[in-house]
Design an enzyme around this catalytic site. Structure first.
Site, short mmCIF file in Angstrom:
data_model
loop_
_atom_site.label_atom_id
_atom_site.label_comp_id
_atom_site.label_asym_id
_atom_site.label_seq_id
_atom_site.Cartn_x
_atom_site.Cartn_y
_atom_site.Cartn_z
N MET A 21 0.86 -1.25 0.00
CA MET A 21 -0.10 0.15 0.03
C MET A 21 0.96 1.37 -0.05
O MET A 21 1.22 1.77 1.12
CB MET A 21 -0.72 -0.04 1.34
CG MET A 21 -2.03 1.09 1.09
SD MET A 21 -3.09 1.03 2.51
CE MET A 21 -2.28 2.32 3.65
N PRO A 22 1.58 1.55 -1.18
CA PRO A 22 2.25 2.77 -1.18
C PRO A 22 1.32 4.04 -0.72
O PRO A 22 0.29 4.32 -0.75
CB PRO A 22 2.50 3.04 -2.58
CG PRO A 22 2.34 1.65 -3.25
CD PRO A 22 1.01 1.00 -2.41
N PHE A 23 2.12 4.91 -0.12
CA PHE A 23 1.41 6.01 0.54
C PHE A 23 2.35 7.37 0.21
O PHE A 23 3.57 7.24 1.03
CB PHE A 23 1.30 5.95 2.07
CG PHE A 23 0.78 7.14 2.69
CD1 PHE A 23 -0.52 7.40 2.48
CD2 PHE A 23 1.60 7.82 3.69
CE1 PHE A 23 -1.07 8.61 3.18
CE2 PHE A 23 1.08 9.02 4.30
CZ PHE A 23 -0.47 9.46 4.16
N ARG A 60 -2.38 5.27 -1.90
CA ARG A 60 -2.85 6.66 -1.09
C ARG A 60 -1.93 7.96 -1.26
O ARG A 60 -0.65 7.75 -1.31
CB ARG A 60 -2.72 6.38 0.29
CG ARG A 60 -3.53 5.22 0.71
CD ARG A 60 -5.12 5.41 0.52
NE ARG A 60 -6.10 4.11 1.04
CZ ARG A 60 -6.26 3.33 0.44
NH1 ARG A 60 -6.09 3.12 -0.91
NH2 ARG A 60 -7.09 2.35 0.75
#
Length: 83
Positions: A21-23, A60
């Site tokens: 989940m890259p943020f 995100r």
């Protein structure tokens, strides 16, 4: 003897989707239009998707708008520099 890790064994049960989940946090000076910020979110999402193979649904992006008086360049605020 240490405490047992409550996550032990749990990590292997997680799917690739939930562990990737890259943020991205983007800091920009205030004053961009809603359309410009929308474009930043779309393009950063696309770039992370391409670079990491993460599903877009897991990516995100958070835009931090900085007041010009709170951003310094070479000891002078961006506001005083007329940015």
């Amino acid at each position: 003897m240490g405490c047992p890790d409550p996550q032990a064994g749990h990590q292997s049960q997680l799917t690739q989707e939930t562990t990737t989940m890259p943020f991205a946090q983007i800091y920009i000076l205030e004053g961009r239009t809603p359309e410009q910020k929308k474009a930043v979110i779309e393009k950063v999402t696309q770039a992370l998707h391409e670079a990491t193979d993460a599903k877009k649904e897991t990516i995100r992006v958070w835009i931090h708008e900085m007041p010009k008086e709170n951003w310094g360049i070479a000891g002078v605020s961006a506001k005083d520099l007329g940015r």
